[in-house]
Design an enzyme around this catalytic site. Structure first.
Site, PDB file in Angstrom:
ATOM      1  N   SER A  71      -6.855  -0.919  10.129  1.00 15.24           N
ATOM      2  CA  SER A  71      -6.924  -2.255   9.820  1.00 15.24           C
ATOM      3  C   SER A  71      -8.483  -2.650  10.184  1.00 15.24           C
ATOM      4  O   SER A  71      -8.740  -2.198  11.420  1.00 15.24           O
ATOM      5  CB  SER A  71      -6.023  -3.060   9.918  1.00 15.24           C
ATOM      6  OG  SER A  71      -6.647  -4.501  10.066  1.00 15.24           O
ATOM      7  N   ASP A  94      13.450   5.176  10.671  1.00 16.12           N
ATOM      8  CA  ASP A  94      12.621   3.980  10.991  1.00 16.12           C
ATOM      9  C   ASP A  94      11.652   4.587  12.342  1.00 16.12           C
ATOM     10  O   ASP A  94      12.125   5.544  13.238  1.00 16.12           O
ATOM     11  CB  ASP A  94      13.709   3.412  11.784  1.00 16.12           C
ATOM     12  CG  ASP A  94      13.460   2.142  12.170  1.00 16.12           C
ATOM     13  OD1 ASP A  94      12.490   1.778  12.644  1.00 16.12           O
ATOM     14  OD2 ASP A  94      14.386   0.987  12.513  1.00 16.12           O
ATOM     15  N   ASN A 116       1.653   4.564   6.956  1.00 15.01           N
ATOM     16  CA  ASN A 116       1.692   3.119   6.672  1.00 15.01           C
ATOM     17  C   ASN A 116       2.277   1.987   7.312  1.00 15.01           C
ATOM     18  O   ASN A 116       1.873   1.110   7.069  1.00 15.01           O
ATOM     19  CB  ASN A 116       1.585   3.051   5.345  1.00 15.01           C
ATOM     20  CG  ASN A 116       1.387   1.928   4.656  1.00 15.01           C
ATOM     21  OD1 ASN A 116       0.078   1.402   4.660  1.00 15.01           O
ATOM     22  ND2 ASN A 116       2.270   0.986   3.950  1.00 15.01           N
ATOM     23  N   VAL A 175      -6.167  -6.062   1.481  1.00 16.13           N
ATOM     24  CA  VAL A 175      -5.392  -6.024   0.245  1.00 16.13           C
ATOM     25  C   VAL A 175      -4.337  -6.991   0.202  1.00 16.13           C
ATOM     26  O   VAL A 175      -3.707  -7.400   0.841  1.00 16.13           O
ATOM     27  CB  VAL A 175      -4.802  -4.518   0.454  1.00 16.13           C
ATOM     28  CG1 VAL A 175      -4.038  -4.227  -0.797  1.00 16.13           C
ATOM     29  CG2 VAL A 175      -5.946  -3.652   0.659  1.00 16.13           C
ATOM     30  N   ILE A 217       0.849  -1.227  -0.041  1.00 20.76           N
ATOM     31  CA  ILE A 217      -0.021  -0.007  -0.003  1.00 20.76           C
ATOM     32  C   ILE A 217       1.176   1.155   0.199  1.00 20.76           C
ATOM     33  O   ILE A 217       0.498   2.246  -0.861  1.00 20.76           O
ATOM     34  CB  ILE A 217      -0.990  -0.005   1.227  1.00 20.76           C
ATOM     35  CG1 ILE A 217      -1.970  -1.224   1.005  1.00 20.76           C
ATOM     36  CG2 ILE A 217      -1.687   1.251   1.283  1.00 20.76           C
ATOM     37  CD1 ILE A 217      -2.921  -1.269   2.314  1.00 20.76           C
ATOM     38  N   LYS A 263      -2.864  -2.720  16.830  1.00 25.74           N
ATOM     39  CA  LYS A 263      -3.436  -1.773  15.919  1.00 25.74           C
ATOM     40  C   LYS A 263      -4.733  -0.864  16.496  1.00 25.74           C
ATOM     41  O   LYS A 263      -4.692   0.358  16.099  1.00 25.74           O
ATOM     42  CB  LYS A 263      -3.888  -2.353  14.466  1.00 25.74           C
ATOM     43  CG  LYS A 263      -2.773  -2.746  13.730  1.00 25.74           C
ATOM     44  CD  LYS A 263      -2.003  -1.524  13.098  1.00 25.74           C
ATOM     45  CE  LYS A 263      -2.778  -0.940  11.982  1.00 25.74           C
ATOM     46  NZ  LYS A 263      -2.118   0.382  11.260  1.00 25.74           N
ATOM     47  N   TYR A 286      -1.563  -8.278  16.186  1.00 25.83           N
ATOM     48  CA  TYR A 286      -1.679  -7.364  15.101  1.00 25.83           C
ATOM     49  C   TYR A 286      -3.029  -6.358  15.468  1.00 25.83           C
ATOM     50  O   TYR A 286      -2.767  -5.262  15.705  1.00 25.83           O
ATOM     51  CB  TYR A 286      -1.700  -8.122  13.928  1.00 25.83           C
ATOM     52  CG  TYR A 286      -2.039  -6.723  12.762  1.00 25.83           C
ATOM     53  CD1 TYR A 286      -0.976  -6.170  12.341  1.00 25.83           C
ATOM     54  CD2 TYR A 286      -3.433  -6.901  12.156  1.00 25.83           C
ATOM     55  CE1 TYR A 286      -1.264  -5.234  11.486  1.00 25.83           C
ATOM     56  CE2 TYR A 286      -3.461  -5.889  11.271  1.00 25.83           C
ATOM     57  CZ  TYR A 286      -2.306  -5.103  10.772  1.00 25.83           C
ATOM     58  OH  TYR A 286      -2.577  -4.056   9.655  1.00 25.83           O
TER      59      TYR A 286
END
Length: 266
Positions: free
Chosen positions: A143, A54, A82, A195, A13, A166, A162
């Protein structure tokens, strides 16, 4: 031309966000030399600047802002965050899939530094440049996994690290939205939809494609819903329409790439 900093643009993405003309793109990546797909994009678009940064190293982001400032005269219109930790070998694990609690703790802490603290570092570092612009737009790529309603609707017991981490990033974006609303900022979390980024995943390409198929099959088995992954091109094209249409009333919202507030499929 409007200026965009895309944090995490080496593939998928983020790479698609960087593949644009008629804008000034600052593609901020951890390893510019190893970002072969991004180097190809930069060679094709003279408006794309590849910059080292970073998200777990705040000082490197401060250095990145100085490089951006030299090009833009001290301002930035859009920040698109992103960067995320998405290890295909571990991302779909549930609580019982870790060998022991020490392994679970390590996975959570490592991902938290990137997926939760990372956006905070990026926004904080670039905030002076964003404040100098009249646009003042911040977009954190989120997400559906971080939404509790989606977890219930799709019966998603896996992807624990995850999703939980998130979710923390979603709250961080909301906190920034509240903090910056009186300055005219619009801060949103934007879900890209499902995606398929396997084409630029390198050695993980097959594993990622297989995992997406397994995930889609699991959702269909549990709920009867068909979940078909999009290409990065399809997702980003839709996301840009949302980003281009951001207004003050959107500040603090969790939006979906198709427009409007995020709603789980049920």
């Amino acid at each position: 031309m409007p200026s965009y900093a895309v944090i995490g643009a080496s593939r998928g993405i983020g790479l698609e966000f960087a593949s644009r003309s008629e804008t000034v793109i600052f593609a901020v990546v951890r390893n510019p030399e190893g970002s072969t797909h991004l180097r190809d994009v930069a060679a094709s678009f003279t408006n794309v600047h590849v910059i080292s940064g970073d998200v777990v190293d705040y000082s490197s982001l401060e250095c990145a802002t100085k490089q951006v400032s030299q090009v833009t005269g001290g301002k930035l219109d859009y920040l698109i965050h992103n960067a995320a930790n998405l290890d295909v070998n571990t991302v779909f694990k549930g609580f019982d899939d870790y060998a022991n609690m020490e392994e679970l703790d390590s996975a959570f802490i490592s991902a938290y530094k990137i997926n939760s603290l990372g956006p905070i570092h990026a926004v904080t570092a670039f905030l002076p440049l964003l404040r100098a612009s009249n646009t003042k737009k911040i977009v954190d790529i989120g997400s559906g996994a971080e939404d509790s309603k989606s977890t219930r609707a799709l019966r998603l017991s896996k992807t624990v690290a995850y999703a939980m981490i998130k979710a923390a990033a979603l709250l961080a974006a909301t906190k920034f939205a509240v903090k910056l609303q009186d300055e005219g900022f619009v801060v949103v979390t934007l879900s890209p939809g499902m995606v398929d980024c396997s084409a630029t995943a390198g050695a993980d390409s097959k594993a990622l494609a297989d995992s997406l198929k397994e995930f889609s099959s699991s959702v269909k088995k549990n709920t009867g819903l068909e979940v078909t992954p999009q290409t990065p091109e399809e997702s980003v094209a839709a996301q840009l329409k949302v980003i281009d249409g951001l207004e003050p009333s959107h500040n603090g919202l969790f939006l979906q790439h198709t427009g409007g507030e995020y709603r789980p499929r049920s």
